[in-house]
Design an enzyme around this catalytic site. Structure first.
Site, PDB file in Angstrom:
ATOM      1  N   ASP A   1       3.113  13.665   6.262  1.00  0.00           N
ATOM      2  CA  ASP A   1       4.165  14.663   6.473  1.00  0.00           C
ATOM      3  C   ASP A   1       4.471  15.495   5.242  1.00  0.00           C
ATOM      4  O   ASP A   1       5.272  16.424   5.318  1.00  0.00           O
ATOM      5  CB  ASP A   1       5.459  13.955   6.903  1.00  0.00           C
ATOM      6  CG  ASP A   1       6.076  13.148   5.772  1.00  0.00           C
ATOM      7  OD1 ASP A   1       5.403  12.233   5.256  1.00  0.00           O
ATOM      8  OD2 ASP A   1       7.219  13.444   5.375  1.00  0.00           O
TER       9      ASP A   1
ATOM     10  N   ASP B   1       0.294   7.757   5.851  1.00  0.00           N
ATOM     11  CA  ASP B   1       1.428   7.756   4.943  1.00  0.00           C
ATOM     12  C   ASP B   1       2.503   6.842   5.529  1.00  0.00           C
ATOM     13  O   ASP B   1       2.476   6.498   6.717  1.00  0.00           O
ATOM     14  CB  ASP B   1       1.950   9.198   4.814  1.00  0.00           C
ATOM     15  CG  ASP B   1       3.182   9.295   3.937  1.00  0.00           C
ATOM     16  OD1 ASP B   1       3.160   8.781   2.810  1.00  0.00           O
ATOM     17  OD2 ASP B   1       4.177   9.887   4.401  1.00  0.00           O
TER      18      ASP B   1
ATOM     19  N   ASP C   1       6.567   6.613   4.255  1.00  0.00           N
ATOM     20  CA  ASP C   1       7.908   7.202   4.368  1.00  0.00           C
ATOM     21  C   ASP C   1       7.872   8.534   5.109  1.00  0.00           C
ATOM     22  O   ASP C   1       7.161   9.462   4.725  1.00  0.00           O
ATOM     23  CB  ASP C   1       8.515   7.418   2.985  1.00  0.00           C
ATOM     24  CG  ASP C   1       8.825   6.111   2.280  1.00  0.00           C
ATOM     25  OD1 ASP C   1       8.606   5.041   2.881  1.00  0.00           O
ATOM     26  OD2 ASP C   1       9.279   6.141   1.122  1.00  0.00           O
TER      27      ASP C   1
END
Length: 265
Positions: A208, A20, A22
């Protein structure tokens, strides 16, 4: 670093990293990946592909991928709704996005007004809400497959909104910041496709947010990167067996920490 083999297939690397952006490889606030550079260099030396997997558009990911030196790797775009092939530049086929917007606008007005998507915003709105530079916001709005946005309503309205979209064939996924709508496809789905190109080596995933869970659970080794700006993910089943672990540090520092300490169970 790695080479094509046959029709579209690659020489098998020791493993592949799917990540991922961001809040994971990119800092949640300034979008920097500097703290992860030692780990990125380590992977490059070993010939390990790093596949960016994000809700970002192909237009956003292409320059990021180039700046990171990862253009030889495919990327997963718009939350798994599409793939940007290695070395490719984004095209402007936005037919799925236009159909998605039409479907969204067909919802009953009380539900529709609760959701403000990127298509409802100006470039300036997107820049303000994301923290992106003004010249980057248009790239975030150059969508082909999916619609991220903010939902402003209570939990009952949210459930009704998602249920109405589900009846119309649209899925809604919560990321670290936005609720993203699409006609399906997850990061994990695309991960399987890309792994096949490399001969199905072992896979590593880092993320996250809720939209990373399938990717984390599908990988041979997963890392949940700490994100103090978001709600922590609930405990995942594979954490008991240490297949999935959590970083101590947030963002790219946690990414760097995790990759440099990587072992397979």
């Amino acid at each position: 670093m790695w080479h094509t083999k046959g029709k579209g297939h690659m020489t098998q690397p020791p493993f592949i990293v799917f990540t991922d952006l961001d809040g994971t490889l990119l800092d949640h606030h300034d979008y920097s990946w500097t703290a992860a550079q030692p780990a990125l260099d380590h992977l490059a030396e070993r010939g390990v592909p790093v596949v960016l997997a994000s809700s970002k558009t192909a237009a956003e990911i292409a320059p990021l991928r180039a700046a990171m030196g990862l253009s030889a790797c495919p990327a997963i775009v718009e939350n798994g709704a599409g793939i940007l092939p290695a070395h490719a530049t984004p095209d402007d086929d936005a037919a799925p996005y236009a159909r998605l917007r039409t479907t969204l606008d067909s919802l009953p007005a009380p539900l529709r007004k609760c959701f403000t998507g990127f298509g409802d915003m100006t470039d300036a709105d997107v820049a303000q809400i994301t923290g992106l530079a003004p010249d980057s916001a248009p790239l975030a709005r150059r969508r082909a497959f999916s619609e991220p946005g903010l939902f402003d309503g209570d939990e009952a309205a949210r459930k009704a909104f998602i249920a109405a979209l589900t009846d119309l064939g649209v899925t809604a996924r919560q990321g670290g910041r936005f609720l993203t709508l699409s006609f399906g496809g997850t990061k994990a789905d695309r991960m399987e496709e890309i792994a096949a190109l490399y001969g199905h080596p072992r896979t590593v995933a880092l993320g996250d947010a809720p939209n990373d869970v399938e990717m984390l659970e599908t990988a041979d080794r997963g890392f949940i990167i700490a994100n103090p700006s978001g709600t922590p993910l609930p405990k995942l089943a594979k954490e008991d067996g240490m297949t999935i672990t959590r970083s101590k540090n947030p963002g790219p520092s946690g990414w760097n920490e995790s990759i440099l300490a990587l072992t397979f169970p």
